[in-house]
Structure formats: C-alpha cells, structure tokens
Design an enzyme around this catalytic site. Sequence first.
Site, PDB file in Angstrom:
ATOM      1  N   ASP A   1       0.375   8.603  -7.106  1.00  0.00           N
ATOM      2  CA  ASP A   1       1.590   8.842  -6.319  1.00  0.00           C
ATOM      3  C   ASP A   1       2.892   8.619  -7.100  1.00  0.00           C
ATOM      4  O   ASP A   1       3.840   9.383  -6.947  1.00  0.00           O
ATOM      5  CB  ASP A   1       1.606   7.929  -5.078  1.00  0.00           C
TER       6      ASP A   1
ATOM      7  N   LEU B   1       0.833  -1.196   0.000  1.00  0.00           N
ATOM      8  CA  LEU B   1       0.000   0.000   0.000  1.00  0.00           C
ATOM      9  C   LEU B   1       0.871   1.250   0.000  1.00  0.00           C
ATOM     10  O   LEU B   1       1.959   1.249   0.571  1.00  0.00           O
ATOM     11  CB  LEU B   1      -0.883   0.006   1.244  1.00  0.00           C
ATOM     12  N   CYS B   2       0.349   2.292  -0.595  1.00  0.00           N
ATOM     13  CA  CYS B   2       1.067   3.563  -0.607  1.00  0.00           C
ATOM     14  C   CYS B   2       1.297   4.020   0.825  1.00  0.00           C
ATOM     15  O   CYS B   2       0.424   3.835   1.654  1.00  0.00           O
ATOM     16  CB  CYS B   2       0.258   4.618  -1.353  1.00  0.00           C
ATOM     17  N   PRO B   3       2.431   4.591   1.136  1.00  0.00           N
ATOM     18  CA  PRO B   3       3.476   4.988   0.184  1.00  0.00           C
ATOM     19  C   PRO B   3       4.577   3.950  -0.044  1.00  0.00           C
ATOM     20  O   PRO B   3       5.602   4.282  -0.618  1.00  0.00           O
ATOM     21  CB  PRO B   3       4.075   6.208   0.887  1.00  0.00           C
TER      22      PRO B   3
ATOM     23  N   ASP C   1      -2.014  -1.242  -5.702  1.00  0.00           N
ATOM     24  CA  ASP C   1      -2.722  -0.148  -5.010  1.00  0.00           C
ATOM     25  C   ASP C   1      -3.070   0.961  -6.009  1.00  0.00           C
ATOM     26  O   ASP C   1      -2.175   1.544  -6.627  1.00  0.00           O
ATOM     27  CB  ASP C   1      -1.818   0.410  -3.902  1.00  0.00           C
TER      28      ASP C   1
END
Lengths: 73, 361
Positions: free
Chosen positions: A45, A12-14, A39
């Site tokens: 991002d 998952l980000c980041p 994600d």
Amino acid sequence: MSKNTLDCRNLLCPMPVIRTQNALKDIADGDTLEVICTDPGTLSDIPTWCRINQHQVISSEEIDNEIVFVIKK
Amino acid sequence: MTQDISSQDANNSPKQRKAVALISGGLDSLLAAKVVQEQGIHVEGINFYTGFCVEGHTHAIRKKDKDKQKRNNSLWVAEQLGIKLHIIDISEEYKDIVLNPKHGYGANLNPCLDCKIFMVNQAQAWAWAEENGFDFIITGEVIGQRPKSQRKETMPIIARESGADDRLLRPLCAKNLMPTLPEREGWVNREELYDFSGRSRKPQFELAKKFGFEDFAQPAGGCCFLTDANYSKKLADLWDARGERRYELDDIMLLKVGRHIRPKKNFKLIVSREEGENNFLRGYKKQFTSIHTVSHGGPLTLLDGEFDKDDIRLAAQIAARYSGGKNAEQVTVQVENYNGTSYVMDVPPMPADEVKQEWHV
Ligand code: SF4
C-alpha cells in the site's frame, strides 16, 4: 534536509497510509520521511500510494517484523 | 453556492474543470471516474476510511492470507486511472451514522443511505475548500442497484441532503436523472454519459471491457463489513452486552478477529484462530486481561467485559478447550491482567459438548 520519523507500528492499513499522507503534507518538498510499520499490507500500500501521488520510496527494509520506509516528498 | 461557473480562466483559455470522484475500490467508482476523465476533466479520487472498510485489516491479520497478493482496491483503482487519491479518516464522525441513522439500516447494520449522504457531504466539504477548488463530484451510483440507497427516489435525497445537489454527477446513470450543472454548462457531454439501471451488472462489465479494465474487485455484499450478517450480529451482541449502543475503533477491529464466545452476558472471550491473529491480539494485552496456555500450545485469548474470579476460571476452561491440551486432564494457563500482573492456574478443559452453540457470537 531534516529527518522526520512516523511511527505506524500496530496500525492496520489503511491507517499507515493515511498517517503517511498527512505527515507528508507537513514537510517540505525534497525532504524525507521515515515510516515504521508492522502491517505487512503496507509493503504494497505505501509504495502504491507514493507512486500515484508522485512521491519517491527511497528504501524499504524489513527488520524483525517491522517495515521501515524512507520516502522523499 | 459561490462556486465559479465562468468558462474561461484568467488567460481567456477554456477553464480546466476539476472533479473529485468518490473511490470505493469497486468497479462502479472506477468506471464513473474513467467516463468523466475521458471527457478531458481533471479527476482526483477521494476515499473514506470508516473503520468498517473491507480493505486492509483482516487480510493483513490472518496468516493464511499472507501469501495472497494484498492490495488496497481504492489505491489500485487510482493507479489504473492515473489519478491522485486522497484517503480521509472519518472513523470518529462516522460513529454517529452507524449509531443513529436517520434513514435506518439496510438488511444488516449497514446505514447505506445515511452513509452515502455523509460521504458526499464530506467529499463536498473537501472539494469545495478553497485550496482544492473542484467543480463537481462524481459517484459510481447506479439506480436500482442496491436495495435502498440507490433507488431512483432516494437519489434526490442524497443530492439534497448532502447539499451537493446540482454538482453531484453520476455518470453511469446520469441519463436517467435530471441534467446537473456540469451537464448544463457543457463541462461534460451528457450524450456520452450512461443510463444504466437495475441490478444487472452486465453493462458495467461491458464498459469495463471497453476500457480494458481487468482484475477489478467485486465485493459481494458491498463496500463495508456492516453489510455482513455475521459481523452485524457481533456488533449487535456488543451493544446488547454493554447495555448501550457505542463503540471504539478497537472494538470494531476486534470484531473482525478470532472466535467470539460469550458464555455469560457480562463478558466474552476472543480466541485467536491462528498465528496471525495471535500476533494481532498480542498488541491488545495492555488493554485487556488475557489468557494463554503454558502446559500446552494454544491460542491467545482476550477477555472483554466485566468478570470475577469464577468467570476467569470458566474462561480459562474454554481457552484450554481450544489448546493442544483439550483432551488432557489439566491444562496450565497464565492469566495476565492488562496492568501486567499475572498468575497461573490449572484447569480441566471444558468438554466440547459443554461449549454451547449459542455462546458463539
Ligand atoms: S456498504 Fe457500508 S460503506 Fe457502503 S454505503 Fe453501505 S454503509 Fe456505506
């Protein structure tokens, strides 16, 4: 030009951004890195991170819930 | 401190000073970096990933948010400023801060003071490192703004305990503090820094307006999930149930997802609430025993803890309660172990009034 691939599936980000950043450190200027993500947050991002750090997203493709970026350092 | 404070570079021209700004993604760090940038300093951003950051995660998980513009605020801030952003994963080292904060917690499980010291410390280690060679560090802290870590008397603690001391500049409240090295050396003009204090956000909004910043993020509680009462309650429940205070990154990710129901101390259910969470939880099927309903549509449920056959049956009844078959006499569920073996069973869904309120974590 060598081919480098980074698997960021299920991260998952980041985290995908952090992994991409760190992987780019290890490749030569002008080389490309393929990053595979799941994600949907990476859709915004990764290109943003590349823009601000002056790397180029050559392509991004969504295939079956996976997003594949090709980034040129 | 072995840092060079000479004012000229090898060519005898004035040395370009470099500062690293702690970027949380909120307005204050944006303004602090901008103020220093305006004075001709080369600024780069640093952002720390603790595992509890509000950025990312839940917004990526829940499908209902899918159409919302997903943006990582620290990246957005860096882009507004036109600076590089270095994101650093400190989630492993950060555990010790959450588990053993020397200065205690805030209103919830947020160890803000220790957290700040730690981050300034990390930023400093990174910034002073030879190849990075920065001259000072910037934070967006404002005295009196947050209850504990931003009180005037705690400011020197952060500077001292982080070891950054004289090279830690807080442009938004610098005029209320003793002049730091960058001010005394004239790298930045103290007169053009600010004297914000107190809890009012008005001066920040005005400054934002002056710089033309719009659409900036304003997290309600703070920069991370630890300031959230519900989240902290779930984390405390996890420690309590395990009988020890520890966590893995997966644990804290899962606390952000689904309904958490603990019918007995030894185990809890994590029941997805919609498709996005379902997809996310599916990624954990190799680590957890899972339950899904086969006779009716329903959510995916993970079981966390230790449980026997009776417990699984109880869990299946609860899971069935949240399925399309909640009013049926029997619901067929498939129980899948993390090693891949599975079996099916029929259970009566638990009546609504038997799912006790206190089970909901
Ligand atoms: S809110 Fe969270 S990230 Fe921010 S200072 Fe407190 S503990 Fe650290």
